[in-house]
Write a protein that holds these residues in place. Structure first.
Motif: not given
Length: 108
Positions: A82-83, A86, A90
């Motif tokens: 998930y990181e 993200e 971004e």
């Protein structure tokens, strides 16, 4: 579909801490019970029952620890995934914003 799915990586981190705490507590409880010997309890029947419980408790707590460890590894892997998503999103949004403000002549 995106409106219905959300992943809170901070919550996943907290969940990992909780799982690690469970393993620690389980190990401490088992260690505390290791000091109690059946011959200290009372009657022979009670001593035998305590010995049986100690064996089952040890086996059960070891199996529970293995399951918690497996769950922890899965949660860690998901959190990392998930990181990474993200960060990639971004970066993509930042690149698109820079591209649109530079009139299509953004840095590459």
């Amino acid at each position: 579909m995106g409106d219905h799915f959300k992943a809170d990586t901070d919550q996943l981190g907290e969940f990992l801490k909780t799982l690690e705490g469970c393993v620690r507590d389980l190990d401490e409880a088992r260690a505390a019970l290791d000091h109690v010997r059946a011959d200290q309890i009372g009657t022979k029947r009670l001593d035998e029952a305590c010995d049986g419980f100690q064996e089952r408790w040890k086996y059960g707590s070891e199996q529970t620890k293995k399951m918690i460890d497996a769950i922890s590894e899965g949660v860690k892997s998901n959190k990392k995934g998930y990181e990474e998503v993200e960060k990639a999103l971004e970066k993509a949004f930042n690149d698109m914003a820079q591209e649109s403000t530079s009139g299509g002549k953004g840095a590459k």
